[in-house]
Enzyme design. Structure first.
Site, PDB file in Angstrom:
ATOM      1  N   LYS A  12       0.836  -1.200   0.000  1.00 37.82           N
ATOM      2  CA  LYS A  12       0.000   0.000   0.000  1.00 37.82           C
ATOM      3  C   LYS A  12       0.883   1.267   0.000  1.00 37.82           C
ATOM      4  CE  LYS A  12      -3.906  -2.136   2.441  1.00 37.82           C
ATOM      5  NZ  LYS A  12      -4.768  -2.005   3.649  1.00 37.82           N
ATOM      6  N   TYR A  52     -12.437  -2.101  -3.065  1.00 39.37           N
ATOM      7  CA  TYR A  52     -12.967  -2.146  -1.706  1.00 39.37           C
ATOM      8  C   TYR A  52     -14.496  -2.074  -1.704  1.00 39.37           C
ATOM      9  CZ  TYR A  52      -8.321  -1.776   0.465  1.00 39.37           C
ATOM     10  OH  TYR A  52      -7.042  -2.018   0.908  1.00 39.37           O
ATOM     11  N   PHE A  60     -15.340   4.207   7.622  1.00 34.98           N
ATOM     12  CA  PHE A  60     -13.911   4.434   7.378  1.00 34.98           C
ATOM     13  C   PHE A  60     -13.574   4.521   5.896  1.00 34.98           C
ATOM     14  CE2 PHE A  60     -14.168  -0.275   7.839  1.00 34.98           C
ATOM     15  CZ  PHE A  60     -13.569  -0.687   6.659  1.00 34.98           C
ATOM     16  N   ARG A  88      -2.094 -14.489   3.788  1.00 34.93           N
ATOM     17  CA  ARG A  88      -2.855 -13.872   4.886  1.00 34.93           C
ATOM     18  C   ARG A  88      -2.231 -14.197   6.237  1.00 34.93           C
ATOM     19  NH1 ARG A  88      -7.007  -9.972   3.865  1.00 34.93           N
ATOM     20  NH2 ARG A  88      -7.530 -10.400   6.031  1.00 34.93           N
ATOM     21  N   THR A  94      -5.772  -7.600  10.553  1.00 33.76           N
ATOM     22  CA  THR A  94      -6.022  -6.323   9.870  1.00 33.76           C
ATOM     23  C   THR A  94      -5.351  -5.169  10.621  1.00 33.76           C
ATOM     24  OG1 THR A  94      -8.100  -7.132   8.950  1.00 33.76           O
ATOM     25  CG2 THR A  94      -7.837  -4.741   9.093  1.00 33.76           C
ATOM     26  N   ARG A 105       2.484  -7.236   9.096  1.00 39.17           N
ATOM     27  CA  ARG A 105       1.880  -6.086   9.792  1.00 39.17           C
ATOM     28  C   ARG A 105       2.397  -5.972  11.224  1.00 39.17           C
ATOM     29  NH1 ARG A 105      -4.238  -7.047   7.347  1.00 39.17           N
ATOM     30  NH2 ARG A 105      -4.049  -5.714   5.496  1.00 39.17           N
ATOM     31  N   ASN A 115      -1.548  -0.098   7.306  1.00 35.46           N
ATOM     32  CA  ASN A 115      -1.130  -1.470   7.619  1.00 35.46           C
ATOM     33  C   ASN A 115      -0.324  -2.139   6.503  1.00 35.46           C
ATOM     34  OD1 ASN A 115      -3.237  -1.927   5.900  1.00 35.46           O
ATOM     35  ND2 ASN A 115      -4.536  -2.983   7.383  1.00 35.46           N
ATOM     36  N   HIS A 118      -1.857  -5.323   1.426  1.00 33.23           N
ATOM     37  CA  HIS A 118      -3.148  -5.957   1.162  1.00 33.23           C
ATOM     38  C   HIS A 118      -2.893  -7.354   0.618  1.00 33.23           C
ATOM     39  CE1 HIS A 118      -7.226  -6.674  -0.331  1.00 33.23           C
ATOM     40  NE2 HIS A 118      -6.625  -7.244  -1.347  1.00 33.23           N
TER      41      HIS A 118
HETATM   42  P1  IDP Z   1      -7.901  -6.652   5.444  1.00 34.36           P
HETATM   43  O1  IDP Z   1      -7.050  -5.646   4.726  1.00 34.36           O
HETATM   44  O2  IDP Z   1      -7.153  -7.315   6.572  1.00 34.36           O
HETATM   45  O3  IDP Z   1      -8.565  -7.647   4.522  1.00 34.36           O
HETATM   46  P2  IDP Z   1     -10.520  -5.384   5.713  1.00 34.36           P
HETATM   47  O4  IDP Z   1     -11.446  -5.565   6.886  1.00 34.36           O
HETATM   48  O5  IDP Z   1     -10.901  -6.026   4.415  1.00 34.36           O
HETATM   49  O6  IDP Z   1      -9.059  -5.843   6.184  1.00 34.36           O
HETATM   50  O7  IDP Z   1     -10.368  -3.821   5.508  1.00 34.36           O
HETATM   51  C1  IDP Z   1      -9.692  -3.322   4.366  1.00 34.36           C
HETATM   52  C2  IDP Z   1      -8.773  -2.201   4.792  1.00 34.36           C
HETATM   53  O8  IDP Z   1      -9.541  -1.107   5.269  1.00 34.36           O
HETATM   54  C3  IDP Z   1      -7.825  -2.549   5.941  1.00 34.36           C
HETATM   55  O9  IDP Z   1      -6.663  -3.193   5.504  1.00 34.36           O
HETATM   56  C4  IDP Z   1      -7.541  -1.176   6.521  1.00 34.36           C
HETATM   57  O10 IDP Z   1      -6.558  -0.506   5.698  1.00 34.36           O
HETATM   58  C5  IDP Z   1      -8.849  -0.467   6.324  1.00 34.36           C
HETATM   59  N1  IDP Z   1      -9.703  -0.552   7.494  1.00 34.36           N
HETATM   60  C6  IDP Z   1     -10.445  -1.593   7.902  1.00 34.36           C
HETATM   61  N2  IDP Z   1     -11.129  -1.327   9.024  1.00 34.36           N
HETATM   62  C7  IDP Z   1     -10.818  -0.050   9.322  1.00 34.36           C
HETATM   63  C8  IDP Z   1     -11.214   0.839  10.391  1.00 34.36           C
HETATM   64  O11 IDP Z   1     -12.006   0.501  11.278  1.00 34.36           O
HETATM   65  N3  IDP Z   1     -10.665   2.088  10.359  1.00 34.36           N
HETATM   66  C9  IDP Z   1      -9.804   2.484   9.402  1.00 34.36           C
HETATM   67  N4  IDP Z   1      -9.417   1.689   8.375  1.00 34.36           N
HETATM   68  C10 IDP Z   1      -9.906   0.436   8.348  1.00 34.36           C
HETATM   69 MG    MG Z   2     -10.185  -7.587   3.267  1.00 39.16          MG
END
Ligand code: IDP
Ligand code: MG
Length: 154
Positions: A12, A52, A60, A88, A94, A105, A115, A118
């Site tokens: 990212k 997304y 968010f 993963r 996450t 991470r 983070n 992806h």
């Molecule tokens: P993932 O990347 O581990 O699959 P997801 O739940 O699919 O996680 O969320 C996608 C991305 O959105 C996360 O990697 C993070 O960058 C962002 N994200 C997810 N939840 C939040 C939040 O509560 N606040 C801010 N950013 C978030």
């Molecule tokens: Mg995801």
């Protein structure tokens, strides 16, 4: 033997700015995964919304869209046995704050909204194929054998 498959991985904008492209690639290479596609690019608003899609309605999302379009990303396709789930596992949770040391991470990040990486969700059936198709044309993916293939797999 589990299936040999492809998964979508992206460093990212925070990972690119912090000079972590090589670190992420090294970890995936060292594990035995094979790079079959790579594109250094910038995501626009439309692609952010498609990629997304499951998060577009969430609180968010505006911040996530702003961040993910803010600078270049390194989009990649990696291949290997059980690749989607294994990437993963290597990524951690996450939220970097909940991610174990030793994970990408957990070693390289501190904040949920920054983070670093992806990877396609292995619990979302077909997410890997959908994301690969979204970012890459078929002719941008390369079929080849790595010399260590026979030493990686029984
Ligand atoms: P993932 O990347 O581990 O699959 P997801 O739940 O699919 O996680 O969320 C996608 C991305 O959105 C996360 O990697 C993070 O960058 C962002 N994200 C997810 N939840 C939040 C939040 O509560 N606040 C801010 N950013 C978030
Ligand atoms: Mg995801």
């Amino acid at each position: 033997m589990s299936k040999r498959e492809r998964t979508f991985v992206m460093v990212k904008p925070d990972g690119v700015q912090r000079g972590l492209i090589g670190e992420v690639i090294s970890r995936l290479e060292d594990r035995g995964l094979k790079l079959v596609g790579a594109k250094f690019m910038q995501i626009d608003d439309e692609l952010a919304r498609e990629h997304y899609a499951e998060h577009v309605e969430k609180d968010f999302f505006p911040g996530l869209k702003e961040f993910i379009t803010s600078g270049p990303v390194m989009a990649m396709v990696w291949e290997g046995q059980d690749a989607t789930r294994q990437v993963r596992r290597m990524m951690g949770e996450t939220d970097p704050a909940d991610s174990a040391p030793g994970t990408i991470r957990g070693d390289l990040g501190l904040d949920l909204g920054r983070n670093v990486i992806h990877g396609s969700d292995h619990e979302d059936e077909g997410a890997n194929e959908r994301e690969i198709d979204l970012f890459f044309d078929d002719d941008e993916l390369v079929d080849y054998d790595r010399v260590d293939d026979e030493w990686l797999y029984e």
